[in-house]
Write a protein that holds these residues in place. Sequence first.
Motif, short mmCIF file in Angstrom:
data_model
loop_
_atom_site.label_atom_id
_atom_site.label_comp_id
_atom_site.label_asym_id
_atom_site.label_seq_id
_atom_site.Cartn_x
_atom_site.Cartn_y
_atom_site.Cartn_z
N ASN A 51 -8.97 -1.98 -1.19
CA ASN A 51 -7.61 -2.48 -1.34
C ASN A 51 -7.57 -3.90 -1.88
O ASN A 51 -6.65 -4.66 -1.56
N THR B 199 1.32 1.91 -3.54
CA THR B 199 0.04 2.17 -4.20
C THR B 199 -0.46 3.58 -3.94
O THR B 199 -0.81 4.31 -4.87
N VAL C 81 -6.04 -2.79 -6.92
CA VAL C 81 -4.66 -2.30 -6.83
C VAL C 81 -3.97 -2.40 -8.17
O VAL C 81 -3.29 -1.49 -8.62
N GLN C 82 -4.17 -3.53 -8.86
CA GLN C 82 -3.56 -3.71 -10.17
C GLN C 82 -4.11 -2.71 -11.16
O GLN C 82 -3.37 -2.10 -11.93
N ASN D 109 0.82 -1.21 0.00
CA ASN D 109 0.00 0.00 0.00
C ASN D 109 0.86 1.26 0.00
O ASN D 109 0.42 2.32 -0.46
N THR E 137 -5.37 0.15 -10.51
CA THR E 137 -4.88 1.48 -10.15
C THR E 137 -3.49 1.72 -10.70
O THR E 137 -3.18 2.77 -11.26
N GLY E 138 -2.62 0.70 -10.57
CA GLY E 138 -1.27 0.82 -11.10
C GLY E 138 -1.26 1.02 -12.59
O GLY E 138 -0.53 1.85 -13.13
#
Length: 315
Positions: free
Chosen positions: A282, A239, A287-288, A236, A290-291
């Motif tokens: 989360n 992230t 998360v992926q 995180n 977002t990246g």
Amino acid sequence: MAAAGGLRRAGWRLWRARRAVVRCQQYPPLRALQASAALRAASDEHKKEPWASSSQQHFDSPPAGHQPEEKPQGPHPSYTGQGGQQSEDYESEEQLQHRILTAALEFVPEHGWTAEAIAEGAKTLGLSVAAAGLFHSDGSELILHFVSDCNTKLSELLKKEQKLVQLGEAEKKPIDEFLRDAVEARLRMLIPYIEKWPQALSVLLLPRNIPSSLSLLTSMIDDIWHYAGDQSTDFNWYTWRAVLTAIYNTTELVMMQDSSPGFEDTWRFLENRVADAMAMSNTATQVQSTGEAVVQGLMGAAVTIKNLAGLNQRR
């Protein structure tokens, strides 16, 4: 004896002048003028001084076994003004450059992030326009100086707010409000130069400037999260910094094209993006995504900045 005494004093003055030359070589091109002036001054003083009499020479000569006092080591390195005036206070090249770049910011709205702005800044300090030769012609050092200065001001502001909370003189803000206010405070520092900011971003995207510009960006993002109280040590940590970086960069692009009063549309956009980030859970999938969104956003930002670089006004 009188001639010998006069020659010794003349030799001492020329020796000091040569030391000034050596020190001036460390600060080209401004120090070259200082060296020339020092040599001329030593030569003129030697011509004007009459030869010492034999009686004067007697009192000038120290007694046998006496240790002479150590002579001064010559003037400190200094800068030379347009009129030939020299400052007696020591000033390093880095300090001089900092003063010139700070003074040059006043002329950015008129001349842009250019050597012309730097030269005008040098003139306000009484220096020659040749001082612009201390810097790269693309204005990158002026831009990086401005970004670094803004980051320092933001850090001081956040530190002051944190201290007020610790003293019980202010309430701790919710994380979303804190992030929004911090990013807005930082972006507001661009307002005096907003018309020329596309040019600045295009220069920062040059390959030789990317490491420095990225370092300043990540440092700013780290400071914001630090004062926000983030203590995460897992994935995180990366992230949330990537998310805030994307929020800052996209809001910056919106700001450069915003013609609403007081940049109202920009602050509304910022508030919505922060709210979206806080609403994000989360899960691994998010998360992926977002990246991936951050990477795509940065690539899109590079293209947008390139397109905006030639614009002198917001749409």
